[in-house]
Design a protein around this motif. Structure first.
Motif, PDB file in Angstrom:
ATOM      1  N   ARG A  46      -0.175   7.030   1.577  1.00 44.72           N
ATOM      2  CA  ARG A  46      -1.526   7.579   1.704  1.00 44.72           C
ATOM      3  C   ARG A  46      -2.518   6.484   2.121  1.00 44.72           C
ATOM      4  O   ARG A  46      -3.343   6.690   3.011  1.00 44.72           O
ATOM      5  CB  ARG A  46      -1.971   8.216   0.387  1.00 44.72           C
ATOM      6  CG  ARG A  46      -3.329   8.911   0.464  1.00 44.72           C
ATOM      7  CD  ARG A  46      -3.825   9.290  -0.933  1.00 44.72           C
ATOM      8  NE  ARG A  46      -2.844  10.061  -1.673  1.00 44.72           N
ATOM      9  CZ  ARG A  46      -2.702  11.380  -1.565  1.00 44.72           C
ATOM     10  NH1 ARG A  46      -3.496  12.059  -0.743  1.00 44.72           N
ATOM     11  NH2 ARG A  46      -1.796  12.017  -2.279  1.00 44.72           N
ATOM     12  N   GLU A  47      -2.446   5.333   1.474  1.00 44.73           N
ATOM     13  CA  GLU A  47      -3.379   4.248   1.775  1.00 44.73           C
ATOM     14  C   GLU A  47      -3.166   3.701   3.178  1.00 44.73           C
ATOM     15  O   GLU A  47      -4.131   3.390   3.887  1.00 44.73           O
ATOM     16  CB  GLU A  47      -3.225   3.139   0.729  1.00 44.73           C
ATOM     17  CG  GLU A  47      -3.750   3.543  -0.645  1.00 44.73           C
ATOM     18  CD  GLU A  47      -3.299   2.608  -1.755  1.00 44.73           C
ATOM     19  OE1 GLU A  47      -3.949   2.607  -2.822  1.00 44.73           O
ATOM     20  OE2 GLU A  47      -2.286   1.886  -1.575  1.00 44.73           O
ATOM     21  N   ASN A  48      -1.911   3.594   3.608  1.00 47.51           N
ATOM     22  CA  ASN A  48      -1.635   3.165   4.977  1.00 47.51           C
ATOM     23  C   ASN A  48      -2.228   4.159   5.984  1.00 47.51           C
ATOM     24  O   ASN A  48      -2.822   3.755   6.986  1.00 47.51           O
ATOM     25  CB  ASN A  48      -0.128   3.030   5.202  1.00 47.51           C
ATOM     26  CG  ASN A  48       0.413   1.653   4.875  1.00 47.51           C
ATOM     27  OD1 ASN A  48       0.313   0.726   5.671  1.00 47.51           O
ATOM     28  ND2 ASN A  48       0.984   1.526   3.690  1.00 47.51           N
ATOM     29  N   ASN A  59       2.624   9.041  -2.176  1.00 40.50           N
ATOM     30  CA  ASN A  59       2.307   8.089  -3.242  1.00 40.50           C
ATOM     31  C   ASN A  59       3.351   6.978  -3.385  1.00 40.50           C
ATOM     32  O   ASN A  59       3.294   6.187  -4.325  1.00 40.50           O
ATOM     33  CB  ASN A  59       2.143   8.831  -4.563  1.00 40.50           C
ATOM     34  CG  ASN A  59       0.960   9.786  -4.527  1.00 40.50           C
ATOM     35  OD1 ASN A  59      -0.122   9.430  -4.063  1.00 40.50           O
ATOM     36  ND2 ASN A  59       1.164  11.010  -4.992  1.00 40.50           N
ATOM     37  N   PHE A 100       0.844  -1.187   0.000  1.00 37.43           N
ATOM     38  CA  PHE A 100       0.000   0.000   0.000  1.00 37.43           C
ATOM     39  C   PHE A 100       0.884   1.243   0.000  1.00 37.43           C
ATOM     40  O   PHE A 100       1.987   1.247   0.546  1.00 37.43           O
ATOM     41  CB  PHE A 100      -0.902   0.026   1.229  1.00 37.43           C
ATOM     42  CG  PHE A 100      -2.102  -0.877   1.151  1.00 37.43           C
ATOM     43  CD1 PHE A 100      -2.069  -2.074   0.458  1.00 37.43           C
ATOM     44  CD2 PHE A 100      -3.276  -0.531   1.806  1.00 37.43           C
ATOM     45  CE1 PHE A 100      -3.168  -2.906   0.396  1.00 37.43           C
ATOM     46  CE2 PHE A 100      -4.385  -1.356   1.752  1.00 37.43           C
ATOM     47  CZ  PHE A 100      -4.336  -2.549   1.044  1.00 37.43           C
ATOM     48  N   THR A 101       0.372   2.320  -0.586  1.00 38.40           N
ATOM     49  CA  THR A 101       1.097   3.586  -0.537  1.00 38.40           C
ATOM     50  C   THR A 101       1.036   4.170   0.876  1.00 38.40           C
ATOM     51  O   THR A 101       0.256   3.735   1.729  1.00 38.40           O
ATOM     52  CB  THR A 101       0.495   4.605  -1.518  1.00 38.40           C
ATOM     53  OG1 THR A 101      -0.829   4.940  -1.093  1.00 38.40           O
ATOM     54  CG2 THR A 101       0.473   4.059  -2.929  1.00 38.40           C
ATOM     55  N   MET A 123      -4.719   6.210   5.494  1.00 38.36           N
ATOM     56  CA  MET A 123      -6.182   6.170   5.430  1.00 38.36           C
ATOM     57  C   MET A 123      -6.756   5.070   6.327  1.00 38.36           C
ATOM     58  O   MET A 123      -7.829   5.228   6.908  1.00 38.36           O
ATOM     59  CB  MET A 123      -6.621   5.953   3.988  1.00 38.36           C
ATOM     60  CG  MET A 123      -6.410   7.149   3.083  1.00 38.36           C
ATOM     61  SD  MET A 123      -7.549   8.516   3.433  1.00 38.36           S
ATOM     62  CE  MET A 123      -9.076   7.820   2.808  1.00 38.36           C
ATOM     63  N   ARG A 131       5.125   3.465  -2.131  1.00 39.68           N
ATOM     64  CA  ARG A 131       4.719   2.259  -1.417  1.00 39.68           C
ATOM     65  C   ARG A 131       5.419   2.189  -0.060  1.00 39.68           C
ATOM     66  O   ARG A 131       6.599   2.523   0.065  1.00 39.68           O
ATOM     67  CB  ARG A 131       5.045   1.012  -2.227  1.00 39.68           C
ATOM     68  CG  ARG A 131       4.200   0.855  -3.481  1.00 39.68           C
ATOM     69  CD  ARG A 131       4.526  -0.459  -4.191  1.00 39.68           C
ATOM     70  NE  ARG A 131       3.826  -0.565  -5.462  1.00 39.68           N
ATOM     71  CZ  ARG A 131       2.593  -1.055  -5.599  1.00 39.68           C
ATOM     72  NH1 ARG A 131       1.947  -1.475  -4.523  1.00 39.68           N
ATOM     73  NH2 ARG A 131       2.018  -1.117  -6.779  1.00 39.68           N
ATOM     74  N   ARG A 182      -0.238   6.736  11.293  1.00 33.53           N
ATOM     75  CA  ARG A 182      -1.472   5.968  11.088  1.00 33.53           C
ATOM     76  C   ARG A 182      -2.233   5.797  12.393  1.00 33.53           C
ATOM     77  O   ARG A 182      -3.461   5.967  12.445  1.00 33.53           O
ATOM     78  CB  ARG A 182      -1.116   4.602  10.496  1.00 33.53           C
ATOM     79  CG  ARG A 182      -2.317   3.709  10.220  1.00 33.53           C
ATOM     80  CD  ARG A 182      -1.887   2.359   9.654  1.00 33.53           C
ATOM     81  NE  ARG A 182      -1.006   1.654  10.577  1.00 33.53           N
ATOM     82  CZ  ARG A 182      -0.363   0.527  10.283  1.00 33.53           C
ATOM     83  NH1 ARG A 182      -0.473   0.007   9.067  1.00 33.53           N
ATOM     84  NH2 ARG A 182       0.410  -0.053  11.171  1.00 33.53           N
TER      85      ARG A 182
END
Length: 231
Positions: free
Chosen positions: A94-96, A127, A91-92, A98, A129, A145
């Motif tokens: 950003r995704e982590n 962006n 995951f990027t 989120m 990983r 996070r």
């Protein structure tokens, strides 16, 4: 804020944590110390409900959590940064980040600017990983996070382990500022006694799954260190 009473934690039939009781007040920076294998990580996992089985009581703001699953404890206000960081490498950034927002009481799906200000490298690498970050950057990501879940209590399992010294200092400063300025209650498992003494106001020493000593940080004497912490 966080009350543990007679807490046991089990791996299968083996009891790894034995009748642990401690009270962590709102605004505490509370360090859990001890040699390897005495139950420090087990304590945090028991609070989160990540063990095979637990018994006893875990209360957050007077609310009993020990019958709740892990995700419900996160929603109640317990943030967790595990040993090894636990980021998702595919995951990027950003995704982590989120993922952390899904446990927040408000603002789900929004990455708060103040978290990115704590760790500017995360904003630069949104962006990228997670698996392509250095160990120290991954630790900053894991802490960011957890903060995005808007925790009442933040549990950290050896956040400075295996990280380059310059980033260790940054992480230590951020955690101290979160506690002193934002009033975040922190429970820290740490081998770095210099950091624990600098940051904490209270501590507990675990020995073979039980609480051997608990007191104010000023009482963490060299004699106690030699007796309970020196290998």
């Amino acid at each position: 804020m966080l009350e543990l009473n007679g807490l046991d934690g089990f791996y299968g039939r083996s009891r790894a944590l034995q009748s642990v009781s401690m009270d962590i007040d709102e605004g505490d920076f509370f360090s859990v110390l001890g040699r390897n294998g005495v139950g420090k990580t087990t304590l945090l996992r028991s609070v989160l409900g990540l063990m095979s089985r637990t018994s006893g009581s875990v209360k957050l703001d007077g609310m009993e959590l020990n019958s709740l699953p892990t995700h419900a404890r996160a929603l109640a206000g317990i943030g967790y940064v595990p040993q090894g960081r636990g980021i998702l490498p595919a995951f990027t950034v950003r995704e982590n980040l989120m993922i952390g927002t899904f446990a927040a009481q408000s603002g789900q799906g929004e990455i708060a600017d103040w978290v990115l200000e704590l760790f500017p490298i995360l904003k630069e690498f949104l962006n990228r990983r997670g698996g392509n970050l250095s160990g120290g950057q991954q630790q900053q990501l894991a802490i960011g996070r957890a903060l995005l879940s808007q925790p009442k209590v933040l549990l950290l399992d050896e956040p400075t382990e295996g990280i380059q010294p310059n980033i260790v200092e940054q992480i230590e400063d951020v955690l101290i500022d979160l506690n002193r300025t934002r009033g975040l209650t922190i429970v820290l498992v740490e081998q770095n006694l210099t950091f624990a003494r600098r940051a904490s106001n209270r501590f507990a020493i675990l020995d073979r799954g039980t609480v051997a000593v608990t007191s104010g940080i000023a009482q963490l004497s060299d004699d106690l260190v030699h007796e309970h912490l020196v290998v």
